[in-house]
Design an enzyme around this catalytic site. Structure first.
Site: not given
Length: 207
Positions: A40, A37, A14
């Protein structure tokens, strides 16, 4: 189609995809792990543009965590999403006072939100704290008032409440404050984003 069955393999792939899709966006290297992050967590690339960092915010947040800083959230969801094992290894804890019965009672008696009372309780902890706010604009307003009164000096403010009423305005208060901060400009954010930012800092130290 390749199979990714292990959680870490899925996460790594990812992150590779996110890196590819970010392309040549000019994101400072120290901020990039936080941006990635959050993307994500949300699959929303708008955060590559709307996350605002005060100078040295990431470094200051990491340094505070290394020193055993605690984290205060405004929702149980954000508290649940923060990696407490990683934080605990550094000597920190996560606090959320929003569900405490005495907080609800005091808020009702004073005619204020539970978020206001919760931030006041956090100020009374008398220890360095990172504030991860993903839901309540009034928590940010309360933090600003406490800072102005000299009752609080946050190690970092993660200001990412989501919504429509006073959300943008409360974030602007933090953007204009001297406190180290990471702010999601505009209406987007949420408890998951607040937790993701905290985890991004923790994961740079080690899981």
């Amino acid at each position: 189609m390749m199979e990714y069955t292990r959680p870490m393999d899925i996460e790594n792939r990812s992150m590779e995809i996110i890196t590819e899709l970010l392309g040549d966006r000019a994101i400072p290297p120290e901020n990039l792990p936080v941006v990635k992050r959050v993307i994500h967590t949300t699959a929303d690339f708008d955060y590559a543009e709307n996350l605002a960092f005060s100078p040295g915010a990431v470094e200051k947040g990491i340094a505070a965590l290394r020193a055993g800083c605690h984290i205060v959230t405004d929702t149980q969801m954000a508290k649940a999403g923060i990696n407490k094992a990683a934080l605990g290894k550094l000597g920190g804890e996560v606090h959320c006072f929003m569900s405490d019965p005495d907080v609800a009672e005091e808020a009702k008696a004073r005619g204020v939100t539970r978020a206001v009372v919760s931030m006041e309780r956090a100020a009374a902890l008398d220890m360095p704290c990172i504030f991860a706010i993903g839901n309540a604009p009034t928590a940010l307003v309360s933090l600003k008032s406490l800072m102005d009164a000299g009752k609080l000096s946050p190690a970092l403010i993660v200001a990412v409440p989501v919504g429509f009423v006073n959300v943008v305005e409360s974030k602007e208060l933090i953007l204009a404050s001297p406190a180290p901060h990471i702010v999601a400009r505009g209406r987007k954010g949420g408890s998951n984003v607040a937790a993701a930012i905290c985890n991004a800092l923790l994961y740079q130290i080690g899981r």
